[in-house]
Design an enzyme around this catalytic site. Sequence first.
Site, PDB file in Angstrom:
ATOM      1  N   ASP A 107     -16.618 -37.895 -31.905  1.00 23.13           N
ATOM      2  CA  ASP A 107     -16.195 -36.624 -32.490  1.00 23.13           C
ATOM      3  C   ASP A 107     -17.330 -36.025 -33.308  1.00 23.13           C
ATOM      4  OD1 ASP A 107     -14.833 -34.459 -33.432  1.00 23.13           O
ATOM      5  OD2 ASP A 107     -13.695 -35.580 -34.931  1.00 23.13           O
ATOM      6  N   LYS A 141     -19.599 -31.681 -37.875  1.00 28.18           N
ATOM      7  CA  LYS A 141     -19.559 -32.568 -39.031  1.00 28.18           C
ATOM      8  C   LYS A 141     -20.965 -32.766 -39.587  1.00 28.18           C
ATOM      9  CE  LYS A 141     -15.750 -35.506 -37.315  1.00 28.18           C
ATOM     10  NZ  LYS A 141     -14.804 -35.376 -38.422  1.00 28.18           N
ATOM     11  N   ASP A 175     -12.849 -29.207 -35.264  1.00 27.69           N
ATOM     12  CA  ASP A 175     -12.832 -30.580 -35.754  1.00 27.69           C
ATOM     13  C   ASP A 175     -11.410 -31.064 -36.015  1.00 27.69           C
ATOM     14  OD1 ASP A 175     -13.991 -32.982 -36.457  1.00 27.69           O
ATOM     15  OD2 ASP A 175     -14.273 -32.421 -38.557  1.00 27.69           O
ATOM     16  N   GLU A 187      -9.286 -31.654 -33.711  1.00 30.55           N
ATOM     17  CA  GLU A 187      -9.066 -31.807 -32.268  1.00 30.55           C
ATOM     18  C   GLU A 187      -8.048 -32.885 -31.924  1.00 30.55           C
ATOM     19  OE1 GLU A 187     -10.865 -35.388 -33.066  1.00 30.55           O
ATOM     20  OE2 GLU A 187     -11.488 -33.434 -33.846  1.00 30.55           O
ATOM     21  N   ARG A 204      -5.092 -33.575 -33.066  1.00 34.07           N
ATOM     22  CA  ARG A 204      -3.723 -33.073 -32.887  1.00 34.07           C
ATOM     23  C   ARG A 204      -3.575 -32.296 -31.588  1.00 34.07           C
ATOM     24  NH1 ARG A 204      -4.294 -29.953 -38.456  1.00 34.07           N
ATOM     25  NH2 ARG A 204      -5.588 -31.802 -38.728  1.00 34.07           N
TER      26      ARG A 204
END
Length: 431
Positions: free
Chosen positions: A197, A204, A274, A276, A278
């Site tokens: 991620d 991030k 970010d 993502e 869910r």
Amino acid sequence: MTDMIRISLQPDVAAEKWGKKVSLTPTAEGFQIHLDSKQPARSIQKAARQLDGLGIEQVELSGDGWTLELQWAFYLGFTSAKKLNGVQWYGEEATQLQQLASCFGWARQITNQTPEQLSPEALAHEAIEFLTPLAPDSISHRVIRGEELLTEGWVGIHGVGRGSERPPVMLVLDYNPTGNADAPIDAVLVGKGITFDSGGYSIKPSESMSYMKCDMGGAATVAAALGLAIQKGLSHRVQLVLCCAENLISGHAYKLGDILTYKNGTTVEILNTDAEGRLVLADGLLYASETGAPLIIDAATLTGAAMVALGNDYNALFALDTALQQRALGYANLVQEPTWPLPLAPWHQQQCPSPYADTANSRPIKGGGSGGASNAAGFLSRFVPEGGKGWLHFDLAAAFNSSNTGLWAAGATGMGIRAIAETLRQEAGKV
């Protein structure tokens, strides 16, 4: 006699010559752990971390007092990303402990793999290869890959994963010990499998991205929980759904302002790429809903907000079905996996508004704003049937540590596996 280093338990405090509050002292054959009577498992886990720090590779537990839970606490502290074995069990509970170790070891090893090693498709196949030998005559599977996801309407997994050269996949694994192809599905486990991620365009910072190989921890947790339940004699039909993708940046990646339309008609505006997890879980929950299963459990390393609320020692549990939630908390307590309820009400569905869609996937505030873990759970509740009856959502705040602690080596912990496996064993087939 043996050359193996023996570890025994000592209920008395260490002699003064060793210093104050010393939990570990040497013996002729190895070491003894001085138990803290108020928190014996925790004191054993801390002592096991000290032994790991000495570079010891293998130990034998011996002497009186070693219950299953105390031996398990030692294993959790002694093992690490580089050493997932090395404990010789004591007594009649060795078989149960080995079952636990095999499931935890698999989940921890998979979660600690590098992102390059573990693509979305590789994660799905690792789960298949782990589970199928446990019940080869009762397990079948299907892997939905790349553009097939879009064809079948799984827009969340496809949308999050389309920016990567390695395609996203949905794994549907069917454990059916009944031998009847028409048997009802008693439960569905859904896991977030984001194998890396980056945050996407909501990128991030490096200090947060460096350990994002762990973002498939939910998928590893539910797969290992199913494996543990199977080894303990699970007799009900259960399906496992892993939602696997890499969240990367490219010219084909999904963007802020995009709108996804899910199979149940819910439209979702992307305000944070970010957020993502869910989005992919929504597909898994919709699939689970379509099966008619009365029990749906999802697990995910979903929000930093859960970690802010609970630290790294507890997993968060959300539910609209409060009676089921209380029973699940009891099962977690039974297997000594710290789990804590966080708030979820129907109105949490409205906490991420959008002027263009039914909801946004987050709020345009750093970290999603206050109540972020509950708001994420509220988003997920849009995709489960019957107002959330029979649904549990585990936000795995305790599943991974980015550095060594007094209780854990750096990396995956496996926390959540036993709680979910026990909930599955106790609740599947109740309705």
